[in-house]
Motif scaffolding. Structure first.
Motif, PDB file in Angstrom:
ATOM      1  N   GLN A 181      48.078  70.427  22.584  1.00 41.97           N
ATOM      2  CA  GLN A 181      47.358  69.869  21.291  1.00 41.97           C
ATOM      3  C   GLN A 181      47.633  68.650  21.118  1.00 41.97           C
ATOM      4  OE1 GLN A 181      47.687  73.191  18.541  1.00 41.97           O
ATOM      5  NE2 GLN A 181      46.028  72.180  16.938  1.00 41.97           N
ATOM      6  N   ASN A 182      47.294  67.593  21.790  1.00 39.80           N
ATOM      7  CA  ASN A 182      47.821  66.369  21.856  1.00 39.80           C
ATOM      8  C   ASN A 182      46.551  65.472  21.493  1.00 39.80           C
ATOM      9  OD1 ASN A 182      47.529  67.401  24.503  1.00 39.80           O
ATOM     10  ND2 ASN A 182      47.990  64.914  24.875  1.00 39.80           N
ATOM     11  N   GLY A 183      46.871  64.212  21.516  1.00 40.24           N
ATOM     12  CA  GLY A 183      45.708  63.053  21.343  1.00 40.24           C
ATOM     13  C   GLY A 183      46.213  61.829  22.161  1.00 40.24           C
ATOM     14  N   LEU A 184      45.504  61.225  22.686  1.00 37.45           N
ATOM     15  CA  LEU A 184      45.673  60.072  23.325  1.00 37.45           C
ATOM     16  C   LEU A 184      44.755  59.154  22.951  1.00 37.45           C
ATOM     17  CD1 LEU A 184      47.030  59.197  26.029  1.00 37.45           C
ATOM     18  CD2 LEU A 184      44.991  59.294  27.263  1.00 37.45           C
ATOM     19  N   SER A 185      45.321  57.780  22.432  1.00 36.21           N
ATOM     20  CA  SER A 185      44.343  56.925  21.874  1.00 36.21           C
ATOM     21  C   SER A 185      45.091  55.188  21.939  1.00 36.21           C
ATOM     22  CB  SER A 185      44.333  57.070  20.455  1.00 36.21           C
ATOM     23  OG  SER A 185      43.338  56.220  20.098  1.00 36.21           O
ATOM     24  N   PHE A 186      44.334  54.381  22.374  1.00 38.45           N
ATOM     25  CA  PHE A 186      44.594  53.046  22.257  1.00 38.45           C
ATOM     26  C   PHE A 186      44.759  52.421  20.870  1.00 38.45           C
ATOM     27  CE2 PHE A 186      43.262  53.128  26.793  1.00 38.45           C
ATOM     28  CZ  PHE A 186      44.289  52.404  27.341  1.00 38.45           C
ATOM     29  N   ASP A 187      45.772  51.688  20.329  1.00 36.61           N
ATOM     30  CA  ASP A 187      45.731  51.178  19.234  1.00 36.61           C
ATOM     31  C   ASP A 187      45.078  49.922  19.198  1.00 36.61           C
ATOM     32  OD1 ASP A 187      47.440  49.043  20.149  1.00 36.61           O
ATOM     33  OD2 ASP A 187      49.276  49.956  19.139  1.00 36.61           O
ATOM     34  N   ASP A 188      44.915  49.351  18.013  1.00 39.80           N
ATOM     35  CA  ASP A 188      43.964  48.041  18.283  1.00 39.80           C
ATOM     36  C   ASP A 188      44.582  46.767  18.911  1.00 39.80           C
ATOM     37  OD1 ASP A 188      41.569  47.614  17.198  1.00 39.80           O
ATOM     38  OD2 ASP A 188      42.251  45.954  15.659  1.00 39.80           O
ATOM     39  N   ASP A 189      45.804  46.835  19.305  1.00 40.82           N
ATOM     40  CA  ASP A 189      46.444  45.933  20.411  1.00 40.82           C
ATOM     41  C   ASP A 189      46.564  46.428  21.759  1.00 40.82           C
ATOM     42  OD1 ASP A 189      46.871  43.890  18.073  1.00 40.82           O
ATOM     43  OD2 ASP A 189      48.486  45.329  17.379  1.00 40.82           O
ATOM     44  N   ASP A 190      45.849  47.397  22.092  1.00 39.41           N
ATOM     45  CA  ASP A 190      45.805  48.063  23.382  1.00 39.41           C
ATOM     46  C   ASP A 190      47.126  48.588  23.868  1.00 39.41           C
ATOM     47  OD1 ASP A 190      42.963  47.257  23.726  1.00 39.41           O
ATOM     48  OD2 ASP A 190      43.427  45.504  24.805  1.00 39.41           O
ATOM     49  N   ARG A 191      47.942  49.125  22.970  1.00 36.51           N
ATOM     50  CA  ARG A 191      49.067  49.955  23.391  1.00 36.51           C
ATOM     51  C   ARG A 191      48.383  51.194  23.410  1.00 36.51           C
ATOM     52  NH1 ARG A 191      51.934  46.240  19.684  1.00 36.51           N
ATOM     53  NH2 ARG A 191      50.905  47.433  17.876  1.00 36.51           N
ATOM     54  N   LEU A 192      48.954  52.073  24.476  1.00 36.52           N
ATOM     55  CA  LEU A 192      48.605  53.346  24.568  1.00 36.52           C
ATOM     56  C   LEU A 192      49.556  54.544  24.190  1.00 36.52           C
ATOM     57  CD1 LEU A 192      46.236  55.339  25.842  1.00 36.52           C
ATOM     58  CD2 LEU A 192      47.440  55.142  28.009  1.00 36.52           C
ATOM     59  N   TRP A 193      48.945  55.304  23.164  1.00 41.26           N
ATOM     60  CA  TRP A 193      49.819  56.301  22.486  1.00 41.26           C
ATOM     61  C   TRP A 193      49.274  57.670  22.983  1.00 41.26           C
ATOM     62  CZ3 TRP A 193      54.418  55.059  20.245  1.00 41.26           C
ATOM     63  CH2 TRP A 193      54.552  53.614  19.831  1.00 41.26           C
ATOM     64  N   ASN A 194      50.398  58.591  23.308  1.00 42.44           N
ATOM     65  CA  ASN A 194      49.949  60.138  23.243  1.00 42.44           C
ATOM     66  C   ASN A 194      50.742  60.878  22.063  1.00 42.44           C
ATOM     67  OD1 ASN A 194      49.924  62.647  24.020  1.00 42.44           O
ATOM     68  ND2 ASN A 194      49.835  62.157  26.313  1.00 42.44           N
ATOM     69  N   ILE A 195      50.171  61.255  21.285  1.00 41.82           N
ATOM     70  CA  ILE A 195      50.775  61.898  20.235  1.00 41.82           C
ATOM     71  C   ILE A 195      50.689  63.475  20.477  1.00 41.82           C
ATOM     72  CG2 ILE A 195      50.564  62.344  17.493  1.00 41.82           C
ATOM     73  CD1 ILE A 195      50.551  59.410  18.528  1.00 41.82           C
ATOM     74  N   ASP A 196      52.072  63.905  20.726  1.00 40.97           N
ATOM     75  CA  ASP A 196      52.267  65.358  21.026  1.00 40.97           C
ATOM     76  C   ASP A 196      52.148  66.264  19.699  1.00 40.97           C
ATOM     77  OD1 ASP A 196      52.909  67.564  22.633  1.00 40.97           O
ATOM     78  OD2 ASP A 196      54.756  67.313  22.721  1.00 40.97           O
ATOM     79  N   ALA A 197      52.189  67.382  19.884  1.00 44.28           N
ATOM     80  CA  ALA A 197      52.246  68.666  18.843  1.00 44.28           C
ATOM     81  C   ALA A 197      53.711  69.016  18.846  1.00 44.28           C
ATOM     82  CB  ALA A 197      51.151  69.736  19.168  1.00 44.28           C
ATOM     83  N   PRO A 198      54.030  69.539  17.731  1.00 43.82           N
ATOM     84  CA  PRO A 198      55.575  70.075  17.388  1.00 43.82           C
ATOM     85  C   PRO A 198      55.695  71.446  18.466  1.00 43.82           C
ATOM     86  CG  PRO A 198      54.021  70.171  15.406  1.00 43.82           C
ATOM     87  CD  PRO A 198      53.079  69.713  16.525  1.00 43.82           C
ATOM     88  N   SER A 199      56.978  71.212  18.808  1.00 41.23           N
ATOM     89  CA  SER A 199      57.437  72.071  19.651  1.00 41.23           C
ATOM     90  C   SER A 199      59.077  72.458  19.707  1.00 41.23           C
ATOM     91  CB  SER A 199      57.365  71.707  21.205  1.00 41.23           C
ATOM     92  OG  SER A 199      57.854  70.709  21.483  1.00 41.23           O
ATOM     93  N   SER A 200      59.515  73.440  20.022  1.00 40.61           N
ATOM     94  CA  SER A 200      60.962  73.625  19.987  1.00 40.61           C
ATOM     95  C   SER A 200      61.573  73.702  21.028  1.00 40.61           C
ATOM     96  CB  SER A 200      61.161  74.959  18.983  1.00 40.61           C
ATOM     97  OG  SER A 200      60.739  75.123  17.828  1.00 40.61           O
ATOM     98  N   SER A 239      42.665  53.799  13.773  1.00 38.86           N
ATOM     99  CA  SER A 239      41.723  53.315  12.770  1.00 38.86           C
ATOM    100  C   SER A 239      41.838  51.947  12.864  1.00 38.86           C
ATOM    101  CB  SER A 239      41.878  53.673  11.261  1.00 38.86           C
ATOM    102  OG  SER A 239      41.260  52.760  10.726  1.00 38.86           O
ATOM    103  N   PRO A 240      40.747  50.709  13.337  1.00 40.49           N
ATOM    104  CA  PRO A 240      41.033  49.538  13.359  1.00 40.49           C
ATOM    105  C   PRO A 240      41.009  48.890  11.785  1.00 40.49           C
ATOM    106  CG  PRO A 240      38.805  50.117  14.534  1.00 40.49           C
ATOM    107  CD  PRO A 240      39.345  51.418  13.512  1.00 40.49           C
ATOM    108  N   ASP A 241      40.986  49.629  10.906  1.00 36.70           N
ATOM    109  CA  ASP A 241      41.066  49.252   9.496  1.00 36.70           C
ATOM    110  C   ASP A 241      42.610  49.221   9.110  1.00 36.70           C
ATOM    111  OD1 ASP A 241      38.485  48.593   9.544  1.00 36.70           O
ATOM    112  OD2 ASP A 241      38.029  50.718   8.984  1.00 36.70           O
ATOM    113  N   THR A 242      43.129  50.335   9.497  1.00 38.64           N
ATOM    114  CA  THR A 242      44.382  50.607   8.791  1.00 38.64           C
ATOM    115  C   THR A 242      45.684  50.724   9.726  1.00 38.64           C
ATOM    116  OG1 THR A 242      44.509  53.177   9.321  1.00 38.64           O
ATOM    117  CG2 THR A 242      43.410  52.307   7.087  1.00 38.64           C
ATOM    118  N   GLY A 243      45.188  50.660  11.170  1.00 42.99           N
ATOM    119  CA  GLY A 243      46.224  50.641  12.261  1.00 42.99           C
ATOM    120  C   GLY A 243      47.135  51.927  12.243  1.00 42.99           C
ATOM    121  N   LEU A 244      46.554  53.024  11.613  1.00 40.79           N
ATOM    122  CA  LEU A 244      47.138  54.363  11.498  1.00 40.79           C
ATOM    123  C   LEU A 244      46.368  55.384  12.719  1.00 40.79           C
ATOM    124  CD1 LEU A 244      47.676  55.039   7.732  1.00 40.79           C
ATOM    125  CD2 LEU A 244      49.387  54.219   9.492  1.00 40.79           C
TER     126      LEU A 244
END
Length: 291
Positions: A181-200, A239-244
């Motif tokens: 249940q993750n999300g993959l996205s480039f930020d505005d500086d072309d850094r690539l991030w994978n946001i994982d879901a919580p897990s134990s 978001s290109p506007d907030t960087g979040l």
């Protein structure tokens, strides 16, 4: 479609937004925020989809519905805006009985069209590949992800690069991490991030959550940033506007349609719940507004 309309809720969202944005939020031309509703929530994982997606536009400041644009005609599990070509791309779910592959979506009507109707399963041989979470950098390079389902337990997730002109994918298996249940996205500086879901890590242990920075060429993990207040933030975008990074919290494969928007600051690992958004919202993509 059940949409939040209460002014108190919108005010609360706006207040949360003000607390989390960076100074970039004062940009004169804010980006548009697209999303799609509808997923394979009425089917078992890997089974045929019984829903089709609808393209919507949301208020990027609050997550409230701006307008329902129109039916896509496919079941969308990834959405991304190409800053160079000004095209809206989507990946379709493995259970889409019409077409499983890369499509474009008309942002005016919502209608989806395969990039190449002959290239099914993203041009990959063998079993259907559950590619999702597509994203593009500023040069138009497209990446995506899919979760591997063991056994064997040693198998880790697969990173994918996609040619946006042909819809053909190249796989980079065994990334060394297992996400869900993750999300993959480039930020505005072309850094690539994978946001994982919580897990134990073990039974009874408190859940943890990580934002992984990946090497765009092959998906290799460069570093991990622990996220405070672990909460799912799937299928989102920066978001290109907030960087979040903005991702979605929902219950997959469930009749429950309530969906919440979560904002993640990958520099600090801070996660903030902005509030409830459109029911059954399944993907997000920011499109930088142009003159």
């Amino acid at each position: 479609m059940n949409v939040l309309k209460g002014s108190a809720v919108v005010a609360g969202l706006a207040a949360s937004f003000i607390l989390t944005v960076t100074p970039q939020a004062t940009a004169e031309k804010p980006s548009r925020l697209f999303g799609t509703t509808g997923a394979c929530n009425n089917a078992s994982p890997g089974g045929p989809c019984t829903q089709r997606s609808t393209l919507v536009e949301l208020d990027p400041r609050t997550g409230a519905l701006v307008r329902e644009i129109g039916p896509v005609g496919y079941t969308v599990n990834g959405l991304a805006w190409d800053r160079r070509s000004k095209r809206l791309y989507a990946s379709t779910a493995i259970g889409d009985v019409t077409f499983h592959g890369l499509i474009t979506i008309d942002p005016q009507t919502g209608a989806g069209t395969p990039v190449n109707a002959l290239v099914r399963n993203f041009g990959l041989a063998g079993p259907a590949s559950p590619i999702h979470s597509i994203t593009l950098d500023s040069r138009g390079n497209m990446s995506a992800w899919y979760d591997e389902f063991p056994p064997p337990l040693t198998v880790t997730d697969t990173y994918v690069t996609i040619d946006p002109h042909t819809g053909i994918a190249s796989e980079h298996p065994d990334t060394g991490i297992n996400t869900s249940q993750n999300g993959l996205s480039f930020d505005d500086d072309d850094r690539l991030w994978n946001i994982d879901a919580p897990s134990s890590k073990s039974i009874g242990a408190p859940p943890t959550q990580t934002a992984y920075q990946l090497r765009p060429t092959d998906g290799t993990v460069l570093r991990g940033v622990p996220i405070t207040t672990p909460t799912p933030a799937a299928l989102g975008d920066f978001s290109p506007d907030t960087g979040l990074y903005y991702g979605l919290e929902f219950e997959p494969f469930s009749a429950t349609k309530a969906t919440f928007i979560e904002a993640v600051n990958v520099r600090t690992g801070t996660l903030t719940t902005l509030g409830q958004t459109v029911d059954d919202l399944h993907t997000l993509a920011f499109a930088k507004k142009v003159k």
